[in-house]
Design an enzyme around this catalytic site. Structure first.
Site, PDB file in Angstrom:
ATOM      1  N   ARG A  74       0.855  -1.202   0.000  1.00 57.03           N
ATOM      2  CA  ARG A  74       0.000   0.000   0.000  1.00 57.03           C
ATOM      3  C   ARG A  74       0.883   1.242   0.000  1.00 57.03           C
ATOM      4  NH1 ARG A  74      -1.285   1.479   4.617  1.00 57.03           N
ATOM      5  NH2 ARG A  74      -2.203  -0.466   5.346  1.00 57.03           N
ATOM      6  N   TYR A 126     -16.647  18.039 -14.807  1.00 58.75           N
ATOM      7  CA  TYR A 126     -16.953  16.611 -14.975  1.00 58.75           C
ATOM      8  C   TYR A 126     -17.980  16.198 -13.912  1.00 58.75           C
ATOM      9  CZ  TYR A 126     -16.324  11.558 -14.796  1.00 58.75           C
ATOM     10  OH  TYR A 126     -16.545  10.210 -14.774  1.00 58.75           O
ATOM     11  N   ASP A 198      -7.576  19.777 -13.473  1.00 59.03           N
ATOM     12  CA  ASP A 198      -7.934  18.466 -14.023  1.00 59.03           C
ATOM     13  C   ASP A 198      -7.572  18.511 -15.504  1.00 59.03           C
ATOM     14  OD1 ASP A 198      -9.162  16.260 -15.171  1.00 59.03           O
ATOM     15  OD2 ASP A 198     -10.874  16.309 -13.799  1.00 59.03           O
ATOM     16  N   LYS A 223      -8.446   7.609 -19.222  1.00 58.95           N
ATOM     17  CA  LYS A 223      -8.733   8.216 -20.519  1.00 58.95           C
ATOM     18  C   LYS A 223      -7.492   8.197 -21.429  1.00 58.95           C
ATOM     19  CE  LYS A 223     -12.507   8.850 -18.173  1.00 58.95           C
ATOM     20  NZ  LYS A 223     -12.859  10.087 -17.496  1.00 58.95           N
TER      21      LYS A 223
HETATM   22  C1  LIG Z   1     -13.335  10.413 -16.154  1.00 64.44           C
HETATM   23  C2  LIG Z   1     -12.969  11.699 -15.558  1.00 64.44           C
HETATM   24  C3  LIG Z   1     -12.725  11.813 -14.183  1.00 64.44           C
HETATM   25  C4  LIG Z   1     -12.887  10.654 -13.219  1.00 64.44           C
HETATM   26  O1  LIG Z   1     -11.957   9.666 -13.466  1.00 64.44           O
HETATM   27  P1  LIG Z   1     -12.223   8.095 -13.121  1.00 64.44           P
HETATM   28  O2  LIG Z   1     -10.955   7.455 -13.545  1.00 64.44           O
HETATM   29  O3  LIG Z   1     -13.418   7.680 -13.913  1.00 64.44           O
HETATM   30  O4  LIG Z   1     -12.468   8.030 -11.657  1.00 64.44           O
HETATM   31  C5  LIG Z   1     -12.354  13.053 -13.685  1.00 64.44           C
HETATM   32  N1  LIG Z   1     -12.248  14.128 -14.489  1.00 64.44           N
HETATM   33  C6  LIG Z   1     -12.480  14.060 -15.809  1.00 64.44           C
HETATM   34  C7  LIG Z   1     -12.348  15.281 -16.647  1.00 64.44           C
HETATM   35  C8  LIG Z   1     -12.852  12.855 -16.395  1.00 64.44           C
HETATM   36  O5  LIG Z   1     -13.109  12.798 -17.713  1.00 64.44           O
END
Ligand SMILES: *Cc1c(COP(=O)(O)O)cnc(C)c1O
Length: 409
Positions: A74, A126, A198, A223
């Site tokens: 961890r 998001y 982000d 992504k």
């Molecule tokens: C998908 C996404 C998230 C969340 O990510 P997860 O891996 O699904 O938890 C946060 N911010 C943006 C812009 C996203 O597209």
């Protein structure tokens, strides 16, 4: 084969594989070299060119207090550590911390706050990020203000002595608005405010927020970083050792760590990040032009258009204009949108984005269903709005696919 290395406040003897990454970073690598080499070395024991998946929960110690820098998985895992060093280099940060998902990464950032602290956040956020803020953290006494950051003055209006965090997302989802990162971070400079960006939609290939004044960059590695729609993963990249230490502590204390196999998949995905994102952006530019000229399409949201409200900002802070496009139909009924959404062959109807394959989605009923219709309509998120995540297929096939689907309206 062991060296001393500083890890937070502690100094560890550490294996050669982890030492060499600091030498790696001394080179001024360009992006396409970093994705393949930064923080990564062949396995010193076997020469394996791919980073091994250290599928282990614990590490045998040579004696009391004598170990190789790894005690319990961890806290530390070598596969994860290599990914963290690589990500730190991609985003021009000093360190990175990986998590089991993008939202787990966000969760760790919000745990830096105390009750009563205020956060100023982008309004077109998001959906999952918004949900965590208002449904989980608001009840612990954290106050969130959601403002339109296309005009940075809106930040200044909400700023007060309780403001502790600025939360930026750009490009936004699904309206593809662009926020000027430098202008926003400049507003809070010199105050005790942590700025978070982000960067999921842009990916580190297109945009590096730390170089524009951000303290923390967040990625849903699910992504573009992973890029193959086969893993859920998140990461934070930070600009200071102090923040790194706090976030490593939260990660270890709260435990939202990714597994080593998932870290391996993200590491492998990153090796082609620049090539994938470049091709996806080129495809998206062609598709945006095609949609704009289509008689059944009323509006196309794409930062690459010279008449996009913040096109100049996009040009300044992004390498290319991204591979996300939203568009609206002249027939603005949900039924019309449904014909397109269910009529494509190569664009798969699915949530998510950033994979090699093209996806098509309906924000009103999928990703943004939790936002009241009235609120949605205010920002232009209509019932007929369609969102594309453009992949790296041959663009002629993608355009032909959209053409036959739009023909069904
Ligand atoms: C998908 C996404 C998230 C969340 O990510 P997860 O891996 O699904 O938890 C946060 N911010 C943006 C812009 C996203 O597209």
């Amino acid at each position: 084969t062991f060296f001393l290395i500083k890890f937070g406040n502690f100094v560890f003897p550490i294996h050669k594989i982890l030492f060499f990454d600091s030498i790696n970073l001394l080179y001024q690598m360009k992006f396409g070299t970093k994705v393949i080499h930064a923080g990564i070395q062949p396995d010193p024991d076997t020469g394996a060119i791919m980073t091994p998946i250290y599928q282990t929960s614990t590490y045998v110690q040579e004696g009391l207090g004598r170990h190789k820098g790894f005690e319990y998985a961890r806290t530390q895992n070598p596969t994860r550590l290599v990914l963290e060093k690589n990500l730190a280099a991609l985003e021009n940060g000093v360190d990175a911390i990986c998590f089991g998902s993008g939202l787990a990464a966000q969760d760790a950032v919000l745990k830096l706050l105390n009750p009563g602290d205020e956060v100023i956040s982008t309004n077109d956020l998001y959906g999952g990020s918004y949900r965590q803020m208002v449904r989980v953290y608001a009840k612990f006494g954290i106050v969130f203000h959601f403002v339109d950051m296309q005009n940075p003055q809106n930040i200044a209006d909400k700023l007060n002595d309780k403001t502790r965090m600025l939360w930026i997302e750009t490009p936004t989802n699904p309206m593809l608005s662009i926020v000027d990162i430098k202008a926003c971070t400049d507003i809070v400079k010199g105050r005790n405010v942590t700025t978070v960006v982000d960067n999921t939609f842009a990916s580190p290939y297109l945009q590096n927020p730390i170089s524009m004044g951000a303290d923390i960059v967040l990625h849903s590695a699910t992504k573009y970083l992973g890029g193959h729609s086969d893993v859920i993963h998140g990461a934070l990249i930070v600009d200071s050792n102090e923040l790194a230490e706090k976030l490593h502590f939260i990660q270890n204390a709260c435990g939202a760590v990714p597994g080593p196999q998932d870290c391996f998949l993200v590491l492998r995905g990153i090796k082609t990040l620049h090539v994938r994102v470049q091709r996806a952006c080129e495809n998206a530019a062609r598709i945006a032009d095609y949609l704009l000229a289509h008689p059944k399409v009323s509006k196309v949201y794409y930062p690459g258009f010279s008449n996009h409200p913040n096109h100049e900002v996009a040009k300044k802070q992004m390498r290319m204009f991204g591979a996300m496009i939203s568009f609206d139909l002249l027939d603005d009924s949900e039924a019309a949108a449904k014909r397109v959404l269910e009529g494509t062959h190569y664009f798969s109807l699915a949530e998510s984005l950033g994979g090699v394959e093209s996806l098509i989605g309906h924000p009103a009923s999928m990703t943004h269903a939790s936002i009241p219709r009235e609120e949605r309509m205010k920002v232009g998120l209509t019932d007929s709005l369609i969102r594309l995540s453009v992949g790296i297929e041959d663009v002629e096939d993608l355009i032909q696919d959209l053409d036959q689907a739009l023909g069904k309206v």
